[in-house]
Scaffold this motif. Sequence first.
Motif, short mmCIF file in Angstrom:
data_model
loop_
_atom_site.label_atom_id
_atom_site.label_comp_id
_atom_site.label_asym_id
_atom_site.label_seq_id
_atom_site.Cartn_x
_atom_site.Cartn_y
_atom_site.Cartn_z
N PRO A 6 -10.07 -13.90 -6.89
CA PRO A 6 -11.51 -13.65 -6.94
C PRO A 6 -12.11 -13.99 -8.30
O PRO A 6 -11.41 -14.12 -9.30
N VAL A 7 -13.41 -14.10 -8.32
CA VAL A 7 -14.17 -14.17 -9.55
C VAL A 7 -14.50 -12.73 -9.91
O VAL A 7 -15.10 -12.01 -9.11
N VAL A 8 -14.08 -12.28 -11.09
CA VAL A 8 -14.31 -10.89 -11.50
C VAL A 8 -15.56 -10.83 -12.38
O VAL A 8 -15.61 -11.45 -13.44
N LEU A 9 -16.53 -10.11 -11.90
CA LEU A 9 -17.76 -9.86 -12.65
C LEU A 9 -17.63 -8.49 -13.29
O LEU A 9 -17.94 -7.47 -12.68
N ASP A 10 -17.10 -8.46 -14.50
CA ASP A 10 -16.85 -7.21 -15.22
C ASP A 10 -18.11 -6.83 -15.98
O ASP A 10 -18.54 -7.54 -16.89
N LEU A 11 -18.71 -5.70 -15.61
CA LEU A 11 -19.97 -5.28 -16.21
C LEU A 11 -19.78 -4.30 -17.37
O LEU A 11 -20.73 -3.66 -17.80
N TYR A 12 -18.56 -4.22 -17.88
CA TYR A 12 -18.31 -3.34 -19.03
C TYR A 12 -19.25 -3.70 -20.18
O TYR A 12 -19.36 -4.86 -20.57
N GLY A 13 -19.96 -2.71 -20.69
CA GLY A 13 -20.87 -2.93 -21.81
C GLY A 13 -22.26 -3.37 -21.43
O GLY A 13 -23.14 -3.43 -22.28
N VAL A 14 -22.50 -3.68 -20.17
CA VAL A 14 -23.82 -4.11 -19.73
C VAL A 14 -24.70 -2.87 -19.57
O VAL A 14 -24.31 -1.93 -18.87
N THR A 15 -25.87 -2.88 -20.20
CA THR A 15 -26.74 -1.71 -20.15
C THR A 15 -28.14 -2.01 -19.65
O THR A 15 -28.93 -1.09 -19.46
N ASP A 16 -28.47 -3.30 -19.46
CA ASP A 16 -29.81 -3.63 -19.00
C ASP A 16 -29.79 -4.92 -18.18
O ASP A 16 -28.76 -5.59 -18.07
N ALA A 18 -31.17 -7.83 -18.70
CA ALA A 18 -30.89 -9.05 -19.46
C ALA A 18 -29.38 -9.24 -19.63
O ALA A 18 -28.86 -10.35 -19.45
N GLY A 19 -28.69 -8.17 -19.99
CA GLY A 19 -27.24 -8.24 -20.13
C GLY A 19 -26.55 -8.55 -18.82
O GLY A 19 -25.58 -9.31 -18.77
N PHE A 20 -27.06 -7.98 -17.74
CA PHE A 20 -26.51 -8.24 -16.41
C PHE A 20 -26.66 -9.71 -16.06
O PHE A 20 -25.71 -10.36 -15.60
N MET A 21 -27.84 -10.25 -16.27
CA MET A 21 -28.08 -11.65 -15.95
C MET A 21 -27.24 -12.58 -16.82
O MET A 21 -26.69 -13.58 -16.34
N ASP A 22 -27.11 -12.25 -18.10
CA ASP A 22 -26.27 -13.06 -18.99
C ASP A 22 -24.82 -13.05 -18.52
O ASP A 22 -24.15 -14.08 -18.51
N ARG A 23 -24.33 -11.87 -18.12
CA ARG A 23 -22.94 -11.76 -17.66
C ARG A 23 -22.76 -12.56 -16.36
O ARG A 23 -21.77 -13.27 -16.20
N CYS A 24 -23.72 -12.46 -15.44
CA CYS A 24 -23.64 -13.24 -14.20
C CYS A 24 -23.61 -14.73 -14.49
O CYS A 24 -22.81 -15.47 -13.92
N ALA A 53 -14.99 -15.12 -3.54
CA ALA A 53 -15.07 -13.67 -3.51
C ALA A 53 -15.38 -13.20 -4.93
O ALA A 53 -14.69 -13.57 -5.87
N VAL A 54 -16.42 -12.42 -5.07
CA VAL A 54 -16.82 -11.87 -6.35
C VAL A 54 -16.49 -10.38 -6.33
O VAL A 54 -16.91 -9.66 -5.43
N VAL A 55 -15.74 -9.93 -7.31
CA VAL A 55 -15.39 -8.52 -7.43
C VAL A 55 -16.13 -7.96 -8.65
O VAL A 55 -15.91 -8.42 -9.77
N VAL A 56 -16.99 -6.98 -8.42
CA VAL A 56 -17.78 -6.37 -9.49
C VAL A 56 -17.04 -5.13 -9.97
O VAL A 56 -16.78 -4.21 -9.20
N THR A 57 -16.69 -5.13 -11.27
CA THR A 57 -15.95 -4.01 -11.86
C THR A 57 -16.75 -3.37 -12.99
O THR A 57 -17.67 -4.00 -13.54
N HIS A 58 -16.40 -2.16 -13.32
CA HIS A 58 -16.99 -1.41 -14.43
C HIS A 58 -18.52 -1.42 -14.39
O HIS A 58 -19.19 -1.58 -15.40
N TRP A 59 -19.06 -1.22 -13.22
CA TRP A 59 -20.50 -1.23 -12.97
C TRP A 59 -21.15 0.13 -13.20
O TRP A 59 -22.37 0.23 -13.28
N GLN A 60 -20.36 1.18 -13.32
CA GLN A 60 -20.88 2.54 -13.35
C GLN A 60 -21.84 2.80 -14.51
O GLN A 60 -22.87 3.44 -14.35
#
Length: 110
Positions: A6-16, A18-24, A53-60
């Motif tokens: 899979p493609v892992v979309l790790d959102l660790y450290g994303v807080t807004d 803009a950061g989400f879009m940059d990570r994507c 398949a995209v797996v989104v991790t550390h999204w909490q």
Amino acid sequence: MRLDDPVVLDLYGVTDKAGFMDRCAAVLGLPDWFGRNWDALAEGLGDLPRPVAVVVTHWQGYARRAPGDWETAQEVFATAVEDSPGRLSVLIALGGGRRESPPEPEPEGG
């Protein structure tokens, strides 16, 4: 579709958003002209190489800091999957919540 690569979309450290879009953009290999808004993300997901398949991790942490944006992101993911049955999967990893996002910075001036 193979879920073992899979493609892992790790959102660790994303807080807004803009950061989400940059990570994507970085993780999904979206083009330089990617508009970094919800419509552009939906279009980009529709243009990904298939199957994926995209797996989104550390999204909490992101979900806590920007709940409205996280809800919109889930809607965009769900619509993209519906529009590409059998060609796109987005999985939200439920574990791994212990790796929290970094604390928010203190306000300036103390």
